[in-house]
Scaffold this active site. Structure first.
Site, PDB file in Angstrom:
ATOM      1  N   HIS A 129      42.768  35.193  29.821  1.00  0.00           N
ATOM      2  CA  HIS A 129      42.065  35.617  31.026  1.00  0.00           C
ATOM      3  C   HIS A 129      42.923  36.658  31.749  1.00  0.00           C
ATOM      4  O   HIS A 129      43.301  36.475  32.905  1.00  0.00           O
ATOM      5  CB  HIS A 129      41.754  34.415  31.921  1.00  0.00           C
ATOM      6  CG  HIS A 129      40.717  34.693  32.959  1.00  0.00           C
ATOM      7  ND1 HIS A 129      39.636  33.865  33.174  1.00  0.00           N
ATOM      8  CD2 HIS A 129      40.573  35.715  33.835  1.00  0.00           C
ATOM      9  CE1 HIS A 129      38.890  34.355  34.158  1.00  0.00           C
ATOM     10  NE2 HIS A 129      39.451  35.482  34.586  1.00  0.00           N
ATOM     11  N   GLU A 139      30.287  31.707  34.455  1.00  0.00           N
ATOM     12  CA  GLU A 139      30.606  31.966  35.862  1.00  0.00           C
ATOM     13  C   GLU A 139      29.332  32.389  36.557  1.00  0.00           C
ATOM     14  O   GLU A 139      28.662  33.332  36.148  1.00  0.00           O
ATOM     15  CB  GLU A 139      31.652  33.079  36.029  1.00  0.00           C
ATOM     16  CG  GLU A 139      33.063  32.692  35.664  1.00  0.00           C
ATOM     17  CD  GLU A 139      34.047  33.825  35.926  1.00  0.00           C
ATOM     18  OE1 GLU A 139      33.792  34.648  36.838  1.00  0.00           O
ATOM     19  OE2 GLU A 139      35.060  33.894  35.216  1.00  0.00           O
TER      20      GLU A 139
END
Length: 439
Positions: free
Chosen positions: A145, A386
């Site tokens: 990430h 998300e």
């Protein structure tokens, strides 16, 4: 149509770590002293919701300490955030209280590697994974990430160099070996679009763009191939990749702006989905970008094509698109090679209610994105990894939903310090944590 549900929470391990006694120098390349180191009753039963010690430096440590002005108006950085490394047991208690049964988090590459395994980091993740499973919470684990170990950026400029592909594979191999007996949902890279554009085009993120994206795709595909060949037959897990998505609508009904909108879909979504489904970049990108756009050889194309068991879809915004001249005042970059530009407003006003900064709500956009993936890319198995509100389009192959996020974090974007959690853990500083009323 019934859907299944799982969790509510996502919290990046990279963003919950405390870097220890960092000292940095104004050198090029940058160097530091530690470089070495909702309601579920309408969903089927197996639908999934998700609602440091010993860590080496990563590029975000270096970037925010060398350029604090890029950390947002509060000059923030990720040295101390919501403290999941120290408070993971409390986090699991909160998840259990909320009825969450899926948790998406990332492994910090610099906490585990890059040159040899870090036992303190391994123990932390082992404890976290075991703690989640003990409460029947499924871990969804992201390998990368954006927190590239600083040592790899210093040694060979990270994802600009083909060497990153094998280093990423070695790191992934270590993670599969250590955690794969319990982790059954792996994500290689979060938001393939982000590092090439924000890191190498806009300069707002810790570091070209087309080369970086190309190497990301190859690194992802090589890790998927490794997992499928060496680990999947025994561990029986799945592996995928996360796409940041937006939806785009024409600024007005003129043909020029309609065409610009379609081009932009190819540059934003097709840039990664065409290689993943067809083994090549979109034809319009090849036409407009030319020699700056790398090519896959036959072996690479075969490796990349179909290199996912599922896709993670992140969605936050929809934008108006309008055409720009082929020779704009500013030279063409990855951000306007599509001969298009964006706006949140047209002559009729904003695209939706104001959210924050220059963002506006447009929840319908996620339905458009899902429909686009269904019709253009073969209706892949999708987890919404998300988003802030659950919306499902009938007929789309959506298996799970993860709200952003468990705790307010250090957001990797200007204006870093704003509340993003529908339920948030207050910044702890030894005060403990408790849910907000939004939960």
């Amino acid at each position: 149509m019934k859907f299944r549900a799982l969790g509510l929470v996502l919290l990046l391990a990279v963003e919950t770590c405390k870097a220890e006694e960092i000292t940095c120098e104004e050198t090029k390349p940058f160097t530091c002293n530690q470089t070495d180191r909702f309601n579920r009753k309408h969903f089927d039963d197996d639908f999934i919701f998700e609602g440091g010690k010993g860590r080496g430096l990563n590029v975000w440590d270096g970037f925010t300490h060398r350029y604090p002005e890029k950390g947002g108006p509060d000059l923030g950085n990720g040295d101390s955030t919501c403290g999941s490394y120290e408070h993971w047991q409390k986090d699991i208690d909160v998840m259990t209280e909320l009825g969450v049964d899926g948790y998406r988090f990332s492994l910090a590459w610099s906490r585990i590697a890059p040159r040899e395994s870090n036992q303190a980091g391994v123990k932390y993740y082992n404890d976290l994974i075991d703690g989640l499973l003990a409460k029947n919470i499924t871990p969804f684990v992201t390998l990368f990430h954006w927190d590239l170990p600083q040592v790899l950026q210093d040694e060979y400029e990270g994802f600009l160099n083909h060497e990153i592909i094998d280093d990423f594979k070695d790191y992934a191999n270590l993670c599969f070996k250590i955690f794969g007996d319990r982790v059954k949902k792996w994500i290689t890279i979060n938001q393939l679009y982000t590092v090439p554009t924000r890191g190498y085009a806009m300069g707002t993120d810790a570091p070209e763009p087309y080369i970086v994206a190309h190497n990301q795709l190859l690194a992802h595909a090589k890790v998927v191939h490794l997992y499928r060949k060496k680990y999947k037959p025994k561990q029986r897990g799945q592996i995928g990749v996360v796409m940041i998505t937006r939806w785009f609508v024409p600024y007005d009904s003129t043909q020029a702006n309609i065409d610009a909108t379609e081009r932009n879909k190819e540059f934003f979504l097709g840039w990664f989905m065409e290689p993943l489904t067809k083994g090549k970049y979109p034809d319009i990108m090849r036409k407009l970008v030319g020699r700056r756009l790398p090519k896959f050889n036959k072996k690479e194309a075969k490796l990349v094509k179909g290199s996912y068991d599922f896709l993670g879809i992140n969605y936050y915004q929809t934008q108006y698109v309008y055409a720009i001249p082929a020779n704009p005042p500013n030279r063409l970059t990855v951000l306007n090679d599509s001969l298009s530009a964006f706006s949140y407003e047209n002559k009729d006003g904003p695209i939706g209610p104001w959210f924050n900064a220059d963002s506006y709500y447009h929840p319908r956009g996620i339905l458009n994105v899902l429909e686009h993936f269904k019709t253009k890319y073969g209706n892949p198995l999708v987890y919404i990894t998300e988003n802030g509100e659950l919306l499902i389009l009938s007929g789309c192959n959506v298996k799970g939903y993860f709200a952003w996020c468990l705790g307010d974090n250090y957001e990797l974007w200007p204006s870093r310090s704003f509340h993003v959690s529908p339920f948030y853990l207050l910044h702890r500083k030894d005060k403990g944590a408790f849910p907000s009323f939004e939960a």
